[in-house]
Design a protein around this motif. Structure first.
Motif, PDB file in Angstrom:
ATOM      1  N   UNK A   1       0.799  -1.221   0.000  1.00 37.31           N
ATOM      2  CA  UNK A   1       0.000   0.000   0.000  1.00 37.31           C
ATOM      3  C   UNK A   1       0.834   1.275   0.000  1.00 37.31           C
ATOM      4  N   UNK A   2       1.883   1.326   0.832  1.00 37.40           N
ATOM      5  CA  UNK A   2       2.730   2.515   0.878  1.00 37.40           C
ATOM      6  C   UNK A   2       3.451   2.731  -0.446  1.00 37.40           C
ATOM      7  N   UNK A   3       3.959   1.649  -0.997  1.00 40.24           N
ATOM      8  CA  UNK A   3       4.653   1.741  -2.279  1.00 40.24           C
ATOM      9  C   UNK A   3       3.679   2.179  -3.375  1.00 40.24           C
ATOM     10  N   UNK A   4       2.448   1.695  -3.314  1.00 43.18           N
ATOM     11  CA  UNK A   4       1.450   2.055  -4.316  1.00 43.18           C
ATOM     12  C   UNK A   4       1.130   3.546  -4.263  1.00 43.18           C
ATOM     13  N   UNK A   5       1.037   4.116  -3.067  1.00 43.43           N
ATOM     14  CA  UNK A   5       0.779   5.550  -2.931  1.00 43.43           C
ATOM     15  C   UNK A   5       1.941   6.348  -3.504  1.00 43.43           C
ATOM     16  N   UNK A   6       3.178   5.923  -3.228  1.00 42.80           N
ATOM     17  CA  UNK A   6       4.345   6.607  -3.787  1.00 42.80           C
ATOM     18  C   UNK A   6       4.332   6.534  -5.317  1.00 42.80           C
ATOM     19  N   UNK A   7       3.979   5.363  -5.836  1.00 43.87           N
ATOM     20  CA  UNK A   7       3.928   5.192  -7.291  1.00 43.87           C
ATOM     21  C   UNK A   7       2.822   6.073  -7.893  1.00 43.87           C
ATOM     22  N   UNK A   8       1.676   6.150  -7.201  1.00 44.07           N
ATOM     23  CA  UNK A   8       0.564   6.960  -7.688  1.00 44.07           C
ATOM     24  C   UNK A   8       0.955   8.437  -7.702  1.00 44.07           C
ATOM     25  N   UNK A   9       1.622   8.897  -6.647  1.00 44.64           N
ATOM     26  CA  UNK A   9       2.084  10.288  -6.607  1.00 44.64           C
ATOM     27  C   UNK A   9       3.075  10.558  -7.740  1.00 44.64           C
ATOM     28  N   UNK A  10       3.990   9.635  -7.963  1.00 44.57           N
ATOM     29  CA  UNK A  10       4.945   9.794  -9.056  1.00 44.57           C
ATOM     30  C   UNK A  10       4.251   9.837 -10.408  1.00 44.57           C
ATOM     31  N   UNK A  11       3.234   8.998 -10.552  1.00 45.40           N
ATOM     32  CA  UNK A  11       2.458   8.958 -11.797  1.00 45.40           C
ATOM     33  C   UNK A  11       1.732  10.290 -11.999  1.00 45.40           C
ATOM     34  N   UNK A  12       1.113  10.803 -10.949  1.00 46.42           N
ATOM     35  CA  UNK A  12       0.430  12.095 -11.025  1.00 46.42           C
ATOM     36  C   UNK A  12       1.410  13.230 -11.328  1.00 46.42           C
ATOM     37  N   UNK A  13       2.571  13.161 -10.703  1.00 47.18           N
ATOM     38  CA  UNK A  13       3.576  14.202 -10.930  1.00 47.18           C
ATOM     39  C   UNK A  13       4.040  14.171 -12.385  1.00 47.18           C
ATOM     40  N   UNK A  14       4.163  12.987 -12.938  1.00 44.56           N
ATOM     41  CA  UNK A  14       4.559  12.871 -14.340  1.00 44.56           C
ATOM     42  C   UNK A  14       3.469  13.441 -15.256  1.00 44.56           C
ATOM     43  N   UNK A  15       2.213  13.166 -14.942  1.00 43.80           N
ATOM     44  CA  UNK A  15       1.096  13.725 -15.718  1.00 43.80           C
ATOM     45  C   UNK A  15       1.151  15.249 -15.650  1.00 43.80           C
ATOM     46  N   UNK A  16       1.329  15.781 -14.449  1.00 40.29           N
ATOM     47  CA  UNK A  16       1.363  17.223 -14.272  1.00 40.29           C
ATOM     48  C   UNK A  16       2.541  17.835 -15.029  1.00 40.29           C
ATOM     49  N   UNK A  17       3.683  17.184 -14.985  1.00 42.90           N
ATOM     50  CA  UNK A  17       4.867  17.682 -15.695  1.00 42.90           C
ATOM     51  C   UNK A  17       4.589  17.765 -17.195  1.00 42.90           C
ATOM     52  N   UNK A  18       4.008  16.718 -17.748  1.00 44.29           N
ATOM     53  CA  UNK A  18       3.723  16.717 -19.189  1.00 44.29           C
ATOM     54  C   UNK A  18       2.692  17.778 -19.557  1.00 44.29           C
ATOM     55  N   UNK A  19       1.669  17.930 -18.726  1.00 50.17           N
ATOM     56  CA  UNK A  19       0.661  18.951 -18.997  1.00 50.17           C
ATOM     57  C   UNK A  19       1.278  20.351 -18.945  1.00 50.17           C
ATOM     58  N   UNK A  20       2.135  20.595 -17.972  1.00 50.79           N
ATOM     59  CA  UNK A  20       2.797  21.897 -17.858  1.00 50.79           C
ATOM     60  C   UNK A  20       3.701  22.146 -19.067  1.00 50.79           C
ATOM     61  N   UNK A  21       4.411  21.115 -19.512  1.00 55.78           N
ATOM     62  CA  UNK A  21       5.255  21.259 -20.708  1.00 55.78           C
ATOM     63  C   UNK A  21       4.396  21.589 -21.928  1.00 55.78           C
ATOM     64  N   UNK A  22       3.264  20.901 -22.067  1.00 60.33           N
ATOM     65  CA  UNK A  22       2.377  21.162 -23.202  1.00 60.33           C
ATOM     66  C   UNK A  22       1.842  22.590 -23.162  1.00 60.33           C
ATOM     67  N   UNK A  23       1.457  23.059 -21.977  1.00 57.17           N
ATOM     68  CA  UNK A  23       0.976  24.437 -21.851  1.00 57.17           C
ATOM     69  C   UNK A  23       2.076  25.430 -22.228  1.00 57.17           C
ATOM     70  N   UNK A  24       3.290  25.172 -21.778  1.00 60.20           N
ATOM     71  CA  UNK A  24       4.407  26.070 -22.099  1.00 60.20           C
ATOM     72  C   UNK A  24       4.673  26.074 -23.605  1.00 60.20           C
ATOM     73  N   UNK A  25       4.605  24.912 -24.229  1.00 63.24           N
ATOM     74  CA  UNK A  25       4.813  24.839 -25.687  1.00 63.24           C
ATOM     75  C   UNK A  25       3.730  25.624 -26.421  1.00 63.24           C
ATOM     76  N   UNK A  26       2.468  25.434 -25.996  1.00 63.61           N
ATOM     77  CA  UNK A  26       1.371  26.162 -26.649  1.00 63.61           C
ATOM     78  C   UNK A  26       1.542  27.669 -26.481  1.00 63.61           C
ATOM     79  N   UNK A  27       1.910  28.106 -25.289  1.00 63.79           N
ATOM     80  CA  UNK A  27       2.110  29.535 -25.046  1.00 63.79           C
ATOM     81  C   UNK A  27       3.253  30.064 -25.909  1.00 63.79           C
ATOM     82  N   UNK A  28       4.333  29.305 -26.007  1.00 56.55           N
ATOM     83  CA  UNK A  28       5.471  29.712 -26.826  1.00 56.55           C
ATOM     84  C   UNK A  28       5.064  29.800 -28.294  1.00 56.55           C
TER      85      UNK A  28
END
Length: 184
Positions: free
Chosen positions: A52-79
């Motif tokens: 369970x603890x490892x799964x929460x860490x993995x889920x947070x990492x997965x969410x952080x990766x999603x957020x990173x990609x979305x932020x990169x896409x927004x920056x590209x669109x703005x540029x």
């Protein structure tokens, strides 16, 4: 999922703040909302862990990766928008007074002709996909583009070798591209 995301929201806002540290126009709450929606839509792609603890860490990492990609896409669109904005033109360029040299702001958003062209292009794409003779080909295109599925997951579900599906997918894209370019 709602409960999980609401519990993780303060953490997500902290992660989001990293991307907008130097961007006063950036919206942390928009990024958090978009990341939450993306996570909900792509939850089937998350592979958990027995611990369970490892799964929460993995889920947070997965969410952080999603957020990173979305932020990169927004920056590209703005540029891209800044790069393609072009120079401002005076609306009264024929006059020679000093007021004629004032720069007028351009309208934002799509024009009627660009919206019509986009609708026509979408119709052409739908027609090209509908014209695919094989139902599996139509399914592959639909699942990858409209349902957001990965080729890996789709290959597993269809019982097709991953490399075979990848080649088939790219051949389909090439065929659709040729067909669509032939229409114009």
């Amino acid at each position: 999922m709602d409960r999980l995301l609401s519990e993780l929201r303060p953490w997500l806002e902290g992660v989001s703040a990293r991307y907008y540290r130097h961007d006063p126009d950036g919206s942390c709450s928009d990024l958090v909302q978009e990341a939450s929606l993306t996570a909900w839509l792509k939850l089937a792609q998350f592979r958990g862990h027995e611990d369970g603890e490892q799964e929460i860490k993995m889920f947070r990492g997965w969410l952080e990766q999603i957020m990173h990609r979305l932020a990169q896409n927004q920056a590209r669109r703005a540029h891209t928008q800044r790069r393609h904005a072009g120079p401002f033109l005076a609306l009264d360029a024929g006059r020679s007074s000093s007021s004629a040299e004032a720069v007028q702001p351009r309208a934002t958003g799509p024009t009627a002709s660009s919206a019509a062209a986009g609708a026509e292009a979408a119709c052409d794409v739908r027609a090209a996909i509908a014209d695919l003779s094989d139902a599996t080909d139509r399914l592959i295109i639909h699942e990858c583009f409209f349902a957001g599925r990965s080729l890996r997951d789709l290959a597993d579900d269809l019982g097709i070798d991953r490399e075979t599906l990848r080649r088939r997918f790219h051949a389909l894209l090439d065929g659709l591209r040729e067909k669509l370019l032939g229409h114009r």
